[in-house]
Design an enzyme around this catalytic site. Structure first.
Site, PDB file in Angstrom:
ATOM      1  N   ASP A 153      -9.173   5.350  -2.327  1.00  0.00           N
ATOM      2  CA  ASP A 153      -8.012   5.842  -3.088  1.00  0.00           C
ATOM      3  C   ASP A 153      -8.544   6.509  -4.374  1.00  0.00           C
ATOM      4  O   ASP A 153      -9.752   6.669  -4.529  1.00  0.00           O
ATOM      5  CB  ASP A 153      -7.016   4.701  -3.386  1.00  0.00           C
ATOM      6  CG  ASP A 153      -7.578   3.689  -4.377  1.00  0.00           C
ATOM      7  OD1 ASP A 153      -8.759   3.811  -4.766  1.00  0.00           O
ATOM      8  OD2 ASP A 153      -6.834   2.773  -4.767  1.00  0.00           O
ATOM      9  N   GLU A 196       0.831  -1.212   0.000  1.00  0.00           N
ATOM     10  CA  GLU A 196       0.000   0.000   0.000  1.00  0.00           C
ATOM     11  C   GLU A 196       0.864   1.260   0.000  1.00  0.00           C
ATOM     12  O   GLU A 196       0.540   2.243  -0.658  1.00  0.00           O
ATOM     13  CB  GLU A 196      -0.963   0.006   1.193  1.00  0.00           C
ATOM     14  CG  GLU A 196      -2.125  -0.963   1.038  1.00  0.00           C
ATOM     15  CD  GLU A 196      -3.007  -0.665  -0.176  1.00  0.00           C
ATOM     16  OE1 GLU A 196      -3.024   0.465  -0.676  1.00  0.00           O
ATOM     17  OE2 GLU A 196      -3.683  -1.607  -0.643  1.00  0.00           O
ATOM     18  N   TYR A 233      -5.656   6.895   4.552  1.00  0.00           N
ATOM     19  CA  TYR A 233      -5.912   5.895   3.522  1.00  0.00           C
ATOM     20  C   TYR A 233      -5.204   4.574   3.849  1.00  0.00           C
ATOM     21  O   TYR A 233      -5.805   3.509   3.843  1.00  0.00           O
ATOM     22  CB  TYR A 233      -5.467   6.396   2.130  1.00  0.00           C
ATOM     23  CG  TYR A 233      -5.422   5.240   1.184  1.00  0.00           C
ATOM     24  CD1 TYR A 233      -6.604   4.710   0.679  1.00  0.00           C
ATOM     25  CD2 TYR A 233      -4.218   4.598   0.889  1.00  0.00           C
ATOM     26  CE1 TYR A 233      -6.589   3.578  -0.114  1.00  0.00           C
ATOM     27  CE2 TYR A 233      -4.201   3.469   0.100  1.00  0.00           C
ATOM     28  CZ  TYR A 233      -5.383   2.966  -0.402  1.00  0.00           C
ATOM     29  OH  TYR A 233      -5.378   1.826  -1.174  1.00  0.00           O
TER      30      TYR A 233
END
Ligand code: SF4
Length: 339
Positions: free
Chosen positions: A136, A36, A118
């Site tokens: 996202d 990520e 996020y």
């Protein structure tokens, strides 16, 4: 819509090295977190070789925490947004210090250095199966289209988030997050979305109104152009490289010396040594908030002068690929080597 999307994901999920197959137990949180962080602002295709390299060199968060910082920065070179690499090390060290396991909640993850809203939501959902709203750029696009949100970005983020929250199911929230990402990457693409293949088509208001209009974006401002100089100071077989200061643009990375374009940006910097300099040409590079035109200056010494060893090092030119230069300086080096 969530059930339809999960059904589609069960059939169509992209196979990615940091993922578990749909419906399977979650993957290693370290791999989810690493992927990520790498995927922020970067495509899946660009990330894959870096992910392979990192997990080979540092297979666990403990290994990454114990790694030499310079080696990690060099391994990151070319992936861009170097603050992410510095945060990566800081975060791995924080996890190692607190017992070696990632916190398993969104709030706990948020406490770690460099983990924004996020990433914390994505890791909580994907690695720990927690219900979390993961938004996202891909998800933003899908949701803006699904509800034909007319307000332009970035103002629309709040409304998009609220809608994404409504959509997120209580079960399989990690699979749902990944399904939304996959849908945005492969079906609801920014250009020419493939609505005929979309599992959400029957709920989609944007499709009827012309999907490509969404998300609506505020008018873009032109990027400013900055100018600067970089210096190629060589002796036979070697070039002088410096380590950039830890904070700021390309911080902590090995680089060619330059005139501080990132601070002043007016190209007025002084030459680092007196002597014969000649300009070899310029390289252009685009950063998020500005474009840079970097003039490359070559030094032809009459006498060797000493360069402060604490500021840099002589580096073998035939091993330059191993120096981990960020793309801007790799382009500059390529210009010299091609001349
Ligand atoms: Fe995107 Fe089209 Fe699916 Fe709507 S129907 S979510 S616009 S791909």
């Amino acid at each position: 819509p969530a059930a339809a999307l999960l059904g589609w994901y069960d059939r169509q999920a992209r196979v990615l090295p940091w993922r578990a197959a749909p419906g399977q137990p979650p993957p290693d949180p370290y791999r989810v977190w690493l992927s990520e962080v790498m995927l922020q602002q970067t495509t899946v295709a660009a990330v894959q070789p870096y992910f392979a390299k990192f997990t080979l060199a540092w297979p666990t968060v403990a290994a990454l925490a114990a790694a030499d910082e310079g080696e990690v920065m060099a391994a990151w070179a070319g992936l861009g947004y170097y603050a992410r690499a510095r945060n990566l090390i800081a975060c791995a060290r924080a996890v190692a210090q607190s017992g070696g396991a990632f916190p398993d909640t969104e709030d706990g993850l948020r406490q770690l250095p460099g983990l924004g809203a996020y990433t914390a939501a994505a890791v909580a959902a994907i690695a720990f199966g927690r219900r979390a709203v993961v938004v996202d750029a891909n998800v933003e696009r899908v949701v803006a289209r699904l509800y034909a949100i007319a307000e332009p970005l970035p103002g629309a983020r709040k409304a998009i988030r609220a809608r994404a929250d409504e959509l997120t199911p209580d079960e399989r929230s990690g699979d749902f997050a990944q399904a939304m990402m996959d849908l945005g990457a492969t079906v609801c693409t920014s250009r020419a979305p493939r609505c005929l293949l979309c599992p959400l088509a029957e709920w989609c208001a944007g499709r009827r109104a012309g999907a490509e209009r969404y998300p609506v974006k505020a008018a873009k401002q032109a990027k400013p152009l900055r100018q600067g100089r970089a210096f190629w100071i060589a002796q036979p077989g070697q070039v002088w490289l410096v380590r950039r200061p830890g904070k700021g643009m390309l911080g902590g990375m090995r680089a060619l010396p330059d005139d501080g374009w990132s601070a002043r940006g007016d190209g007025s910097g002084q030459l680092p040594l007196p002597g014969n300099w000649r300009s070899l040409g310029t390289v252009r590079h685009s950063f998020t908030h500005f474009d840079l035109e970097l003039q490359l200056m070559l030094y032809s010494p009459e006498d060797w002068v000493s360069l402060g060893a604490e500021q840099g090092e002589w580096w073998a030119i035939d091993r330059l690929a191993e120096a981990g230069l960020p793309t801007l300086f790799a382009k500059a080096a390529a210009l010299v080597l091609a001349s």
